[in-house]
Design a protein around this motif. Structure first.
Motif, mmCIF file in Angstrom:
data_model
loop_
_atom_site.group_PDB
_atom_site.id
_atom_site.type_symbol
_atom_site.label_atom_id
_atom_site.label_comp_id
_atom_site.label_asym_id
_atom_site.label_seq_id
_atom_site.Cartn_x
_atom_site.Cartn_y
_atom_site.Cartn_z
ATOM 1 N N ILE A 136 16.308 14.308 -6.075
ATOM 2 C CA ILE A 136 15.280 13.855 -7.016
ATOM 3 C C ILE A 136 14.686 12.530 -6.540
ATOM 4 O O ILE A 136 13.472 12.305 -6.602
ATOM 5 N N THR A 137 15.535 11.641 -6.049
ATOM 6 C CA THR A 137 15.036 10.358 -5.550
ATOM 7 C C THR A 137 14.077 10.556 -4.380
ATOM 8 O O THR A 137 13.011 9.939 -4.328
ATOM 9 N N ALA A 138 14.431 11.431 -3.438
ATOM 10 C CA ALA A 138 13.547 11.692 -2.300
ATOM 11 C C ALA A 138 12.200 12.224 -2.760
ATOM 12 O O ALA A 138 11.157 11.844 -2.225
ATOM 13 N N LEU A 139 12.185 13.084 -3.776
ATOM 14 C CA LEU A 139 10.928 13.626 -4.286
ATOM 15 C C LEU A 139 10.102 12.535 -4.964
ATOM 16 O O LEU A 139 8.866 12.558 -4.901
ATOM 17 N N ASN A 140 10.763 11.584 -5.590
ATOM 18 C CA ASN A 140 10.036 10.484 -6.235
ATOM 19 C C ASN A 140 9.383 9.552 -5.203
ATOM 20 O O ASN A 140 8.468 8.797 -5.547
ATOM 21 N N TYR A 141 9.866 9.601 -3.958
ATOM 22 C CA TYR A 141 9.351 8.709 -2.913
ATOM 23 C C TYR A 141 8.622 9.475 -1.811
ATOM 24 O O TYR A 141 8.538 9.010 -0.676
ATOM 25 N N LEU A 142 8.053 10.618 -2.144
ATOM 26 C CA LEU A 142 7.349 11.429 -1.155
ATOM 27 C C LEU A 142 6.216 10.668 -0.475
ATOM 28 O O LEU A 142 5.955 10.852 0.711
ATOM 29 N N ALA A 143 5.512 9.827 -1.222
ATOM 30 C CA ALA A 143 4.343 9.108 -0.686
ATOM 31 C C ALA A 143 4.706 7.736 -0.130
ATOM 32 O O ALA A 143 3.831 6.914 0.136
ATOM 33 N N GLU A 144 5.971 7.495 0.079
ATOM 34 C CA GLU A 144 6.453 6.190 0.526
ATOM 35 C C GLU A 144 5.795 5.743 1.829
ATOM 36 O O GLU A 144 5.329 4.598 1.951
ATOM 37 N N ASP A 145 5.739 6.638 2.845
ATOM 38 C CA ASP A 145 5.181 6.227 4.132
ATOM 39 C C ASP A 145 3.690 5.928 4.036
ATOM 40 O O ASP A 145 3.158 5.114 4.781
ATOM 41 N N GLU A 146 3.011 6.568 3.088
ATOM 42 C CA GLU A 146 1.587 6.281 2.878
ATOM 43 C C GLU A 146 1.402 4.899 2.246
ATOM 44 O O GLU A 146 0.545 4.117 2.677
ATOM 45 N N VAL A 147 2.200 4.583 1.243
ATOM 46 C CA VAL A 147 2.085 3.288 0.568
ATOM 47 C C VAL A 147 2.476 2.155 1.512
ATOM 48 O O VAL A 147 1.901 1.061 1.463
ATOM 49 N N LEU A 148 3.423 2.401 2.408
ATOM 50 C CA LEU A 148 3.863 1.358 3.332
ATOM 51 C C LEU A 148 2.778 0.950 4.321
ATOM 52 O O LEU A 148 2.891 -0.102 4.967
ATOM 53 N N THR A 149 1.727 1.741 4.456
ATOM 54 C CA THR A 149 0.611 1.336 5.315
ATOM 55 C C THR A 149 -0.133 0.150 4.714
ATOM 56 O O THR A 149 -0.921 -0.509 5.416
ATOM 57 N N ARG A 150 0.103 -0.142 3.440
ATOM 58 C CA ARG A 150 -0.650 -1.181 2.743
ATOM 59 C C ARG A 150 0.126 -2.478 2.574
ATOM 60 O O ARG A 150 -0.284 -3.358 1.830
ATOM 61 N N VAL A 151 1.260 -2.602 3.266
ATOM 62 C CA VAL A 151 2.054 -3.833 3.161
ATOM 63 C C VAL A 151 2.203 -4.446 4.546
ATOM 64 O O VAL A 151 2.105 -3.769 5.570
ATOM 65 N N GLU A 152 2.430 -5.752 4.575
ATOM 66 C CA GLU A 152 2.779 -6.408 5.820
ATOM 67 C C GLU A 152 4.265 -6.173 6.093
ATOM 68 O O GLU A 152 5.072 -6.120 5.177
ATOM 69 N N ALA A 153 4.612 -6.030 7.347
ATOM 70 C CA ALA A 153 6.005 -5.826 7.768
ATOM 71 C C ALA A 153 6.654 -4.670 6.999
ATOM 72 O O ALA A 153 7.597 -4.864 6.242
ATOM 73 N N PRO A 154 6.144 -3.455 7.182
ATOM 74 C CA PRO A 154 6.669 -2.313 6.417
ATOM 75 C C PRO A 154 8.161 -2.071 6.609
ATOM 76 O O PRO A 154 8.848 -1.683 5.663
ATOM 77 N N GLN A 155 8.675 -2.311 7.814
ATOM 78 C CA GLN A 155 10.101 -2.083 8.017
ATOM 79 C C GLN A 155 10.933 -3.042 7.177
ATOM 80 O O GLN A 155 11.944 -2.650 6.574
ATOM 81 N N THR A 156 10.505 -4.298 7.105
ATOM 82 C CA THR A 156 11.226 -5.288 6.297
ATOM 83 C C THR A 156 11.150 -4.942 4.814
ATOM 84 O O THR A 156 12.155 -5.016 4.088
ATOM 85 N N VAL A 157 9.974 -4.546 4.348
ATOM 86 C CA VAL A 157 9.808 -4.174 2.942
ATOM 87 C C VAL A 157 10.662 -2.953 2.607
ATOM 88 O O VAL A 157 11.327 -2.898 1.563
ATOM 89 N N TYR A 158 10.657 -1.982 3.505
ATOM 90 C CA TYR A 158 11.473 -0.787 3.253
ATOM 91 C C TYR A 158 12.948 -1.150 3.168
ATOM 92 O O TYR A 158 13.645 -0.761 2.240
#
Length: 220
Positions: A136-158
């Motif tokens: 269920i958690t994975a399904l709630n974060y399906l768009a995670e990689d898309e949203v991470l395009t809008r942050v600085e330092a995506p690896q650190t934020v993740y």
């Protein structure tokens, strides 16, 4: 009972999907981005290291060690973008289920580095559970990689923001886990992967999680 369900469904899925697996493997090979399968060490049950298998979606690039891949990463191949959108790159993990490294339903496995930001007690409790192919958690974060395009330092934020929150969500889900809930999650997964509405809900959820954590998002 859960292990028997894992073996049965994974075996049936591989038998049914082998033509698709063969076609995907051939197309990846023709694209010439590297070996067909990508392998990565993740943390499994009781903190054991397990090898996770995926179809290759990134070009091989020397000296690149990023573990997070936003959807605009230039290494993503044309074939890889399509595979990642529908999570078809994860189909080889049915073999990992048969081998006992994964369950069908459970927390998605993380690398040791990504789990470094997680509270030690939460980490210990989560790693008592066999990781899974979906949840269920994975399904709630399906768009995670898309949203991470809008942050600085995506690896650190993740690693510092999203992973601890996902672990907390996974622990809540594990507390109410049952065979019935697992079956409902399995049935829900393919529909969610093909649903624009599910991705929109996920996008909104991830944006809210990051905003609550004080992460600044660029305009889409």
């Amino acid at each position: 009972m859960k292990r028997l369900l894992d073996i049965t469904i994974a075996a049936v899925a591989l038998i049914a999907l082998w033509p698709l697996l063969a076609i995907i493997a051939l197309l990846i090979r023709l694209e010439g981005a590297g070996p067909v399968l990508f392998r990565q060490l993740r943390l499994g049950r009781n903190e054991s290291l397990i090898t996770l298998h995926k179809f290759r979606t990134l070009r091989e690039v020397a000296d690149v060690t990023d573990e997070v891949t936003p959807s605009n990463d230039p290494r993503i191949t044309r074939m890889g973008a399509w595979l990642r959108r529908y999570r078809l790159d994860e189909l080889p993990q049915f073999f990992d289920v048969l081998a006992g490294r994964l369950s069908l339903v459970g927390p998605r496995p993380q690398t040791a580095d990504n789990m470094g930001a997680v509270d030690l007690i939460a980490r210990r409790d989560l790693l008592r559970v066999r990781p899974g192919l979906t949840s269920i958690t994975a399904l709630n974060y399906l768009a995670e990689d898309e949203v991470l395009t809008r942050v600085e330092a995506p690896q650190t934020v993740y690693r510092r923001v999203l992973v601890p929150i996902r672990v907390a969500d996974d622990l809540r889900a594990a507390a109410t886990q049952s065979i019935g809930r697992d079956l409902m999650t399995l049935l829900r997964t393919p529909f969610a992967l093909c649903s624009k509405r599910a991705f929109q809900r996920s996008r909104t959820h991830v944006e809210r999680v990051l905003a609550d954590a004080g992460v600044t998002l660029a305009d889409p």
